[in-house]
Design an enzyme around this catalytic site. Structure first.
Site, PDB file in Angstrom:
ATOM      1  N   HIS A   1      -3.992 -19.346  -3.475  1.00 52.35           N
ATOM      2  CA  HIS A   1      -4.062 -18.352  -2.397  1.00 52.35           C
ATOM      3  C   HIS A   1      -2.819 -18.394  -1.503  1.00 52.35           C
ATOM      4  CE1 HIS A   1      -8.290 -17.287  -3.218  1.00 52.35           C
ATOM      5  NE2 HIS A   1      -8.433 -18.575  -3.503  1.00 52.35           N
TER       6      HIS A   1
ATOM      7  N   ASN B   1     -14.386 -14.678  -1.928  1.00 58.65           N
ATOM      8  CA  ASN B   1     -13.517 -13.877  -2.793  1.00 58.65           C
ATOM      9  C   ASN B   1     -13.999 -12.432  -2.795  1.00 58.65           C
ATOM     10  OD1 ASN B   1     -11.713 -15.909  -3.723  1.00 58.65           O
ATOM     11  ND2 ASN B   1     -13.202 -16.594  -5.244  1.00 58.65           N
TER      12      ASN B   1
END
Length: 496
Positions: free
Chosen positions: A53, A126
């Protein structure tokens, strides 16, 4: 009068144009501490990027409660309809580095930090309701397959599909990844999910298992591979541009928070493992319950301070919200906070992006970058228990009710059964349209093109267990792909 330029110690700087030298040609003088400071700070402007990420986009905003869920939770942020809580968001791609393109085919992180009156609650999820694996032992290996090959330093579809074939439960997530929703147009046009099963308990200590869903008001918009390739050719920062410009223009993106709720005892009798991260809860059995509205309406004044320094962890919960036996969640409770301690430092939660709005009282001591008061208000109260009335004390009133868990401690072997293919089968055969299935076949075949025949065959076998048409469709699409030479260390590109 304009502000005066100073050193970090506050001394006024007489010149920011030329170095101090022994003559017009030099050499430099070491005593030019302003130059030394400027160069030293430049060397330290970057901090380690996130292992996963790394590329992200953030905004600030507000969450407003619109429906009463106090029967399920005593968390203060949900205590009354109309209550507002400040939120810091960060969305991200999983695999790409900081310089990667925004519009790559990848899962997107969807993280929210709620600055509640009881402390920070982090919803770290997510844009998909599931994940690739359900056991944390597999997570480091999975991430290695998404990163660069140790010899070629390139992305490796061979590694990706080899790993996925060895973990057939991943086919549910891979199907979503390779579907139309694999490349959202930007963060505003995708949903967010807690993905894991969490728990809530009410003022009477009654626990329920819950799933968090943030549904976009902007509708789902996505790119095809071809559209994404053209876009990346003109800009690698399309998400940042879209999000920042929309908020600057007053077009504030919104999401509605829903929860799914399961009574605690029902987890023992429902027809699937409700703590399995590769599974969804059927909406027909556990319908969505509306909670409130999220609006992101401010761009941070400093990206580094509020987005790069933002540190989200599922370990940040507040009374009324807790965990579950989900194995992946249990591991993330440790791993995320530990990653922040490594990347940002011991006191990362005191940084402006992470500092709670609620009062903070603890006995953590010293360490690097201890830039705030080093005691609790009473310098004698630096340990606990102690005799001082003004010292911080634990409050039994916020104790979580006991959680019922299995009594056996054992490395239970993973068993792949048809249960792992039921939900992806329904997604493939009943949810996706004919055109969506065709694009799914083509996207997957393109991503697999550099893979060896042995890896392809292993993955075809997994698709066949989902549905024979799935295997057939990807096989036929693969046969129409141009041949790519394969070696032990095949140069490859990102799966797009």
């Amino acid at each position: 009068m304009s502000q005066r330029l100073t050193t970090t110690a506050g001394a006024t700087v007489p010149s920011n144009e030329t170095s101090k030298t022994a003559g017009p040609r030099g050499p430099l003088l070491l005593e030019d501490y302003q130059l030394i400071e400027k160069l030293a700070h430049q060397n330290r402007e970057r901090i380690p990027e996130r292992v996963v990420h790394a590329k992200g986009w953030g905004a600030q905003g507000t969450f407003t409660v619109t429906h009463d869920i106090t029967q399920y939770t005593c968390a203060d942020l949900f205590s009354e309809v109309g209550k507002k809580t400040e939120v810091l968001s960060r969305w991200s791609t999983v695999a790409g580095e900081q310089g990667a393109a925004d519009a790559e085919r990848d899962v997107r992180g969807f993280s929210l930090k709620f600055f509640t009156e009881q402390g920070n609650w982090d919803m770290v999820g997510n844009n998909t309701p599931i994940f690739f694996v359900r056991d944390a032992y597999k997570f480091p290996d999975f991430i290695r397959t998404q990163k660069r090959h140790p010899k070629t330093n390139l992305r490796s579809p061979e590694a990706m599909f080899d790993f996925w074939a060895g973990q057939p439960e991943s086919v549910h997530q891979v199907t979503i990844l390779m579907s139309d929703r694999g490349i959202p147009k930007n963060p505003m046009h995708m949903n967010g999910y807690g993905s894991h099963t969490f728990s809530m308990w009410n003022k009477d200590g009654v626990r329920h298992w819950v799933k968090f869903h943030f549904r976009t008001h902007q509708g789902h918009k996505t790119y095809t591979n071809e559209e994404a390739e053209r876009l990346i050719g003109s800009t690698r920062d399309s998400y940042q541009e879209d999000l920042f410009n929309a908020i600057e223009a007053g077009e504030y993106p919104k999401w509605t928070l829903f929860i799914q709720v399961m009574p605690e005892q029902e987890a023992e009798t429902c027809g699937f493992n409700p703590f399995d991260l590769t599974k969804v809860w059927p909406h027909s059995d556990y319908p969505l319950i509306e909670v409130g509205e999220l609006e992101m309406n401010r761009n941070p004044e400093n990206y580094f301070q509020f987005v790069e320094n933002a540190a989200y962890s599922p370990s940040n919960v507040v009374p009324g919200i807790g965990f579950s036996p989900d194995k992946m969640l249990q591991a993330r409770i440790f791993a995320y906070a530990d990653a922040h301690r490594y990347r940002l430092g011991t006191h990362y939660e005191a940084l402006p992006a992470n500092a709670p709005k609620a009062d903070v009282h603890h006995y953590h001591k010293d360490g690097a970058m201890r830039f705030f008061r080093n005691d609790t208000g009473n310098p004698n109260a630096y340990y606990e228990p102690n005799q001082y009335e003004d010292a911080p004390r634990a409050d039994p009133a916020v104790q979580e009710p006991p959680m019922k868990i299995d009594a056996e401690a054992f490395r239970h072997p993973q068993v792949i059964t048809d249960e792992d293919f039921v939900q992806p089968r329904k997604l493939y055969a009943e949810v996706l349209s004919d055109d969506e299935r065709k694009r799914l076949h083509q996207n997957m075949a393109g991503a697999m093109a550099p893979c060896s025949d042995s890896v392809k065959e292993r993955w075809y076998a997994v698709l066949g267990r989902v549905h024979p048409d799935y295997e057939k469709g990807v096989r036929e699409a693969s046969e129409s792909q141009p041949a790519i030479p394969v070696t032990d260390s095949t140069p490859v590109t990102a799966a797009e």
